[in-house]
Design an enzyme around this catalytic site. Sequence first.
Site, PDB file in Angstrom:
ATOM      1  N   ASP A  29     -11.991  -6.121   9.442  1.00 59.41           N
ATOM      2  CA  ASP A  29     -10.849  -5.219   9.249  1.00 59.41           C
ATOM      3  C   ASP A  29     -11.273  -3.759   9.148  1.00 59.41           C
ATOM      4  OD1 ASP A  29      -9.042  -7.264   9.345  1.00 59.41           O
ATOM      5  OD2 ASP A  29      -8.769  -7.433   7.184  1.00 59.41           O
TER       6      ASP A  29
ATOM      7  N   LYS B   4       2.865  -5.059   7.388  1.00 55.71           N
ATOM      8  CA  LYS B   4       2.144  -6.328   7.287  1.00 55.71           C
ATOM      9  C   LYS B   4       1.260  -6.358   6.049  1.00 55.71           C
ATOM     10  CE  LYS B   4      -1.134  -9.194   9.898  1.00 55.71           C
ATOM     11  NZ  LYS B   4      -0.408 -10.469   9.703  1.00 55.71           N
TER      12      LYS B   4
END
Length: 649
Positions: free
Chosen positions: A532, A640
């Site tokens: 990420d 999200k």
Amino acid sequence: MICASIQNKSLDEIFGILPEIEMAEIRLDRCPLSDEDIEELFSCCDVPLIATCRINEVGAKEAQRKLLLAIEAGAKFVDLEIEADAPIGKKIRHACVECGSILIRSFHDFNGTPPVEVLSEILSKCIRFGGEMVKIVTTAKSDKDWETVRRLYGEDLEGRLIAFCMGDKGRDSRIECLALGAPFTYASLSDREQTAEGQLTKDELERILYSNHPHYHNGGLTMPASKSFAQRAIIAAALADGTSNLSGYTPSDDSEAAIKAAEAFGAKISRKEDILTIKANPKKPELKELHTGESGLLTRLMIPLLSLGNKDSVRIDGEGTLLHRPLTDANEIMAAFGVVLENCGNKKGKEIYVPVQLSGELLPGRADISGKGGSQLISGLLMALPLADGNSTLFVHEPKSIPYMFITTDVLKKFGIAISSEMEGDDEFLESQDWSHCSDVNFKIKGGQKYSSADFHIEGDWSSAANYMVAGAVFGSVEIGGLDTSSLQADLSIMDILVEAGASISQDENGNINVFKAPLNSFNVDLSNSPDLFPIVSILAAFCPGRSHLSGAGRLAGKESNRAEAIMEMLGKMGVKAEYIGDEIIIEGHSLSSRLLGGNLLRGGDYASHDDHRIVMALKVAELGADSPLTISNPDCVSKSYPEFFKDF
């Protein structure tokens, strides 16, 4: 960057000046500082400081003593003339290595400018005698002198060489050196406080350099809840006997999807401020279908859990980018425990996608499985197998995202589930205990366990924090609260990455993380365990002089976007040179100052988010160093993980 030279100031006066500048040279030979003052100054200051003490001002012995004091106290940079005797140079060099200070070897000619051949030899000598950075300053008698000095700059010295001319003829060189790649230039606090002839003031340089790009500062930030912890804790609470209280919760699309899954299990959930109260249903309903939103983690957690006691098939459905992201290796892994996965949408072939049909009951046992596809399905097995009738052993080869497996076992421990584990690796792993060198993880799971209710605090999210930290390191400063520096979150590694890149990072007495702009340098990092971070670390690399190597890019294909391709597209459109070779993205960076003065800012314009929240956040940080605004498609996909990102940013 602009480094203000400070002389003839007391400690209190220096502390009064530091909040107004981005970097400072402390002239220990000219400031009336006691030994205690030196130790206090260099031990507690977040602004990058250079300790300078000229031998011709105080003598060799005293210069050495004061510089060693500054090094031991934590000076980020130390300036030592190349003319210093070899024993002094050796002691200072060893102290810098021991304490982590960056050694600048410097040469000054106050009478003129030697030929370039002489200067080149001096440059080589400075590097040979330990200079991680080199400072070469001559006196300009004519415009030709600066032309001579500027010939020293080369691509391999970007971010390492500070070379300019003193005198009125050299004034412009103090600015132009930044465009050529000097990490910083020197300024005086005022016209009356010049440390050398021709020096511009801090205010003059700031107007020239930052008139169209003011510093970014963001303070008092508190990070949202880590969805990695939140989703696991919400599902664990739904499986537990009794009522659990989860504090520190902040909503995001993925975490809200986990709440709906918990409610599908029959849990009753209420909210008060940042606390979720989850009362589990002791009689779990038999589900025929479950919707997991756009969350890949939730989907993979649910596959094993829905297979427990599964007499009939169960369908998992989702939405958005999840429908196009393969569940890599899921069929092979689940088959080892008696569960078969089948596509029930339009997808064909061996790869499994959502919507997916689960058939067969999860059976305890021993399985050797590949971890190359990531940790999420393994985390699902770790949550489900303790509830099976028998014991299980999960032997994971070539594990990736290892920290997330241990986040799972850490959360489960809070809910009364015990899992033992052992990591294996080569001699390098045994020596360093670095996850990147771990070759296997062996989990031993006792069956017949029960989840117990728990009061659990959800940590702040390091993945979100990374964006602000990079913004602070490149463009100004940030102060962030709500983070645990002992966290198992893989993206805590952003701290190490920024330190290697040269950023100034500290933690204050309140636990806040402070990141300050500092001269940056290229770096090498393996992001296999923290995929990420790839988008925002790519932006960091674009502002770090030299070639940075980001390995682990093979992990990125199954994210919200094909993240490696999205990053390469993003960098290319920005005008950043980058290569994608094998498992590695190699990025050629330049300092912010070089980009500002060289007309080489990142390009603004229209950018695709690829519906990837991590790409959107990285683009917003990149906009701080762009020549015009960035228009991002579907920016709302940040919901999200972090719905309040744009407001907070």
